[in-house]
Design an enzyme around this catalytic site. Structure first.
Site, short mmCIF file in Angstrom:
data_model
loop_
_atom_site.label_atom_id
_atom_site.label_comp_id
_atom_site.label_asym_id
_atom_site.label_seq_id
_atom_site.Cartn_x
_atom_site.Cartn_y
_atom_site.Cartn_z
N THR A 1 0.82 -1.21 0.00
CA THR A 1 0.00 0.00 0.00
C THR A 1 0.85 1.26 0.00
O THR A 1 2.00 1.23 0.47
CB THR A 1 -0.90 -0.02 1.26
OG1 THR A 1 -1.54 1.24 1.39
CG2 THR A 1 -0.09 -0.27 2.54
N ASP A 2 0.27 2.35 -0.44
CA ASP A 2 0.98 3.65 -0.37
C ASP A 2 1.13 4.13 1.07
O ASP A 2 1.94 5.02 1.35
CB ASP A 2 0.27 4.71 -1.23
CG ASP A 2 -1.19 4.96 -0.85
OD1 ASP A 2 -1.69 4.35 0.12
OD2 ASP A 2 -1.84 5.80 -1.51
N GLU A 3 0.35 3.55 2.00
CA GLU A 3 0.37 4.04 3.38
C GLU A 3 1.72 3.81 4.07
O GLU A 3 2.02 4.44 5.08
CB GLU A 3 -0.76 3.40 4.21
CG GLU A 3 -2.11 3.70 3.62
CD GLU A 3 -3.28 3.52 4.58
OE1 GLU A 3 -3.05 3.39 5.79
OE2 GLU A 3 -4.41 3.51 4.09
N TYR B 1 -1.73 -0.52 11.06
CA TYR B 1 -1.91 -1.19 9.75
C TYR B 1 -0.71 -0.92 8.85
O TYR B 1 -0.08 -1.85 8.34
CB TYR B 1 -3.20 -0.70 9.07
CG TYR B 1 -3.25 -1.01 7.59
CD1 TYR B 1 -3.36 -2.32 7.13
CD2 TYR B 1 -3.16 0.01 6.63
CE1 TYR B 1 -3.38 -2.61 5.76
CE2 TYR B 1 -3.17 -0.26 5.27
CZ TYR B 1 -3.29 -1.57 4.84
OH TYR B 1 -3.29 -1.86 3.49
N LYS C 1 2.19 -3.43 7.30
CA LYS C 1 2.44 -3.61 5.87
C LYS C 1 3.90 -3.26 5.54
O LYS C 1 4.54 -3.93 4.75
CB LYS C 1 1.49 -2.74 5.03
CG LYS C 1 0.03 -3.18 5.06
CD LYS C 1 -0.23 -4.54 4.43
CE LYS C 1 -0.01 -4.58 2.95
NZ LYS C 1 -0.44 -5.91 2.38
P1 NAD Z 1 -9.79 -7.13 2.26
O1 NAD Z 1 -9.76 -6.86 3.71
O2 NAD Z 1 -11.01 -6.79 1.49
O3 NAD Z 1 -9.47 -8.66 1.98
C1 NAD Z 1 -8.48 -9.36 2.68
C2 NAD Z 1 -8.65 -10.84 2.39
O4 NAD Z 1 -7.59 -11.54 3.06
C3 NAD Z 1 -9.97 -11.43 2.91
O5 NAD Z 1 -10.52 -12.27 1.93
C4 NAD Z 1 -9.56 -12.21 4.14
O6 NAD Z 1 -10.40 -13.32 4.42
C5 NAD Z 1 -8.15 -12.66 3.76
N1 NAD Z 1 -7.32 -12.93 4.93
C6 NAD Z 1 -7.16 -12.15 6.03
N2 NAD Z 1 -6.34 -12.75 6.92
C7 NAD Z 1 -5.95 -13.94 6.35
C8 NAD Z 1 -5.08 -15.00 6.75
N3 NAD Z 1 -4.47 -14.98 7.95
N4 NAD Z 1 -4.90 -16.03 5.92
C9 NAD Z 1 -5.53 -16.07 4.71
N5 NAD Z 1 -6.38 -15.12 4.29
C10 NAD Z 1 -6.58 -14.05 5.09
O7 NAD Z 1 -8.52 -6.37 1.68
P2 NAD Z 1 -8.34 -5.61 0.28
O8 NAD Z 1 -8.82 -4.23 0.43
O9 NAD Z 1 -8.82 -6.46 -0.82
O10 NAD Z 1 -6.74 -5.53 0.23
C11 NAD Z 1 -6.00 -6.61 -0.33
C12 NAD Z 1 -4.52 -6.29 -0.25
O11 NAD Z 1 -4.24 -5.10 -0.95
C13 NAD Z 1 -4.02 -6.04 1.19
O12 NAD Z 1 -2.75 -6.61 1.31
C14 NAD Z 1 -3.97 -4.54 1.32
O13 NAD Z 1 -2.97 -4.16 2.23
C15 NAD Z 1 -3.60 -4.15 -0.11
N6 NAD Z 1 -4.07 -2.82 -0.55
C16 NAD Z 1 -5.39 -2.48 -0.41
C17 NAD Z 1 -5.82 -1.24 -0.89
C18 NAD Z 1 -7.27 -0.82 -0.80
O14 NAD Z 1 -7.57 0.34 -1.11
N7 NAD Z 1 -8.18 -1.67 -0.42
C19 NAD Z 1 -4.90 -0.38 -1.51
C20 NAD Z 1 -3.56 -0.78 -1.61
C21 NAD Z 1 -3.17 -2.01 -1.14
O1 DAU Z 2 -4.16 3.98 0.61
C1 DAU Z 2 -4.40 2.62 0.49
C2 DAU Z 2 -5.23 2.16 1.67
O2 DAU Z 2 -6.55 2.64 1.47
C3 DAU Z 2 -5.23 0.65 1.84
O3 DAU Z 2 -3.94 0.23 2.11
C4 DAU Z 2 -6.17 0.24 2.97
O4 DAU Z 2 -6.25 -1.16 3.06
C5 DAU Z 2 -7.55 0.80 2.68
O5 DAU Z 2 -8.44 0.50 3.73
C6 DAU Z 2 -7.49 2.31 2.45
O6 DAU Z 2 -7.18 3.00 3.69
P1 DAU Z 2 -7.93 4.35 4.12
O7 DAU Z 2 -7.82 4.49 5.57
O8 DAU Z 2 -7.49 5.49 3.26
O9 DAU Z 2 -9.44 3.96 3.66
P2 DAU Z 2 -10.86 4.19 4.37
O10 DAU Z 2 -11.90 3.84 3.37
O11 DAU Z 2 -10.92 3.56 5.71
O12 DAU Z 2 -10.88 5.76 4.59
C7 DAU Z 2 -10.76 6.69 3.51
C8 DAU Z 2 -10.73 8.09 4.10
O13 DAU Z 2 -12.04 8.38 4.62
C9 DAU Z 2 -9.79 8.26 5.26
O14 DAU Z 2 -9.20 9.55 5.22
C10 DAU Z 2 -10.66 8.13 6.50
C11 DAU Z 2 -12.01 8.66 6.03
N1 DAU Z 2 -13.20 8.04 6.64
C12 DAU Z 2 -13.31 6.69 6.61
C13 DAU Z 2 -14.40 6.07 7.18
C14 DAU Z 2 -14.51 4.56 7.17
C15 DAU Z 2 -14.19 8.84 7.19
O15 DAU Z 2 -14.09 10.08 7.19
N2 DAU Z 2 -15.28 8.22 7.75
C16 DAU Z 2 -15.42 6.86 7.77
O16 DAU Z 2 -16.44 6.35 8.32
#
Ligand code: NAD
Ligand code: DAU
Length: 374
Positions: free
Chosen positions: A138-140, A180, A184
């Site tokens: 992730t970019d985080e 988180y 990562k």
């Molecule tokens: P998600 O939470 O929707 O899905 C995670 C999946 O991993 C689920 O299916 C869960 O059951 C599985 N999982 C969790 N713990 C596990 C374990 N111990 N063993 C096997 N499976 C397990 O997550 P997502 O949003 O799809 O993100 C997927 C990946 O991409 C993550 O590594 C996250 O850090 C990365 N990522 C997400 C975002 C985003 O915006 N969602 C952006 C950049 C990177």
């Molecule tokens: O940047 C990549 C990341 O983006 C991934 O690595 C993470 O897995 C993914 O969850 C996401 O993280 P964020 O924290 O940016 O996403 P989230 O949807 O939780 O929140 C987006 C923005 O909105 C953040 O600034 C927090 C804000 N927010 C979120 C929620 C859930 C609110 O203001 N209210 C809310 O209820």
């Protein structure tokens, strides 16, 4: 003997991004066996994969990435030559209330997967030849950028001319703030260490915020779409000024496909759409779009916006420079944000049953319906 050209394990395939990657690979590469490996935590939902579950080249492995022995046995028996690792605990707010779960899955789980891949591949005569361990991050991990936006400008739209040329690049310093992102970051370091120490053929990508169908409704966009529909309050953290860089999930899946096949071993690629938005502007767009699609008066639900206490350690701004990926591998996002948001809102409105199953917990019975008792 395997009849498949390759066998690829996609961890976290039942989650949000994972299901799009699994679908893309299963449909695009019938010559590959695709194994979706998932522990089915609260975030994993096999209903996300219902449309590919019957494809001959799809398999599901109900495993925890922390279970080293079971993972190693799977890699051996299925002759796995590629791993695309998405499984993780992914929600920042949950990491603030339960950091241990994040260290376990994201750090120890990734380490166990790396060690299993290394053990199996090193036991083969050809060793690492033709193998690939691709870690999705992730970019985080890069921390937060400053909010340098001139007053009022971000309200117009996104993009880097608003905030200036201040992006995360592949060489940016790691500076995670949340449990988180710290977990990562740690997993990224382990992946690179396995390359540098053992020669494991690794690739890491760091992507910005994804949006689109099948995202668990704890995250901003699906949570707010559902709340607007049901006229529930929209809890905006702080002043809603934080900036995120949004990418349509299928564009991320396409990038993963390209990088898995063409990316250089030991490289890092940033993935993002140059598409920055202040949270509050996203919320206004969501309200406008849901209201229009439901035939309500446009903007009728603006009064649902409720400013609440800010997230602890809330990162101000993320913005990814993905020009390396564009330059070296020719990837570009395919969707304009307006089109992506329209598609996304329509999908959640059209799939209320999916949302209801998730919010009521009914989706957790899907495994038994598909495969019998666990
Ligand atoms: P998600 O939470 O929707 O899905 C995670 C999946 O991993 C689920 O299916 C869960 O059951 C599985 N999982 C969790 N713990 C596990 C374990 N111990 N063993 C096997 N499976 C397990 O997550 P997502 O949003 O799809 O993100 C997927 C990946 O991409 C993550 O590594 C996250 O850090 C990365 N990522 C997400 C975002 C985003 O915006 N969602 C952006 C950049 C990177
Ligand atoms: O940047 C990549 C990341 O983006 C991934 O690595 C993470 O897995 C993914 O969850 C996401 O993280 P964020 O924290 O940016 O996403 P989230 O949807 O939780 O929140 C987006 C923005 O909105 C953040 O600034 C927090 C804000 N927010 C979120 C929620 C859930 C609110 O203001 N209210 C809310 O209820």
């Amino acid at each position: 003997m395997d009849t498949y050209k390759r066998t690829i394990v996609i961890t976290g395939g039942a989650g949000f991004i994972g299901n799009h990657v699994v679908r893309l690979f299963v449909n695009k590469y019938p010559e590959y066996r695709i194994i979706c490996l998932d522990a089915l935590t609260y975030a994993g939902n096999l209903a996300n994969l219902a449309d590919v579950a019957d494809k001959p080249n799809y398999e599901f492995a109900h495993l925890d990435i922390c279970d080293f022995d079971a993972i190693l046995a799977l890699l051996r028996t299925k002759h796995v030559d590629g791993i695309i690792h998405l499984a993780a605990e992914s929600h920042v707010d949950r990491s603030i209330s339960d950091p241990f779960a994040f260290a376990r899955t994201n750090v120890l789980g990734t380490l166990s997967l790396l060690q299993a891949a290394r053990t199996y591949w090193e036991s083969l005569p050809e060793k690492y030849e033709g193998k690939r361990f691709y870690h999705i991050s992730t970019d985080e991990v890069y921390g937060a950028l400053a909010l340098t936006c001139p007053e009022g400008k971000a309200a117009e739209f996104s993009a880097h001319e608003v905030y200036g040329d201040d992006f995360f690049v592949e060489t940016s310093k790691y500076a995670p703030h949340s449990p988180y992102s710290a977990s990562k970051a740690s997993s990224d370091h382990f992946v690179r260490a396995f390359h540098d120490t053992y020669g494991l053929p690794t690739i890491v990508t760091n992507c910005s915020n994804n949006y689109g169908p099948y995202q668990f409704p704890e995250k901003l966009i699906p949570l707010f779409i559902n709340n607007i529909r049901h006229r529930k309050p929209l809890p905006v953290y702080g002043k809603g000024e934080n900036v995120r860089d949004w990418l349509y999930v299928e564009d991320h899946a396409r990038a993963i496909d390209l990088i898995f096949h063409k990316g250089k071993i030991a490289e890092t690629y940033n993935i993002g759409g140059f598409n920055e938005w202040k949270n509050i502007d996203i919320v206004r767009i969501l309200i406008k779009t849901v209201d229009r699609l439901l035939g309500r008066k446009e903007g009728e639900d603006l009064n649902l916006i409720t400013y609440v206490t800010d997230r602890l350690g809330h990162d101000a701004r993320y913005a990814i420079d993905s020009r390396k990926l564009q330059r070296e591998l020719g990837w570009e996002p395919s969707l304009q944000f307006e089109e992506g948001i329209e598609r996304t809102v329509r999908w959640y409105l059209d799939n209320q049953e999916w949302l209801d199953n998730v919010t009521t917990g009914e989706y957790q019975n899907y495994y038994e319906k598909m495969y019998g008792k666990r």
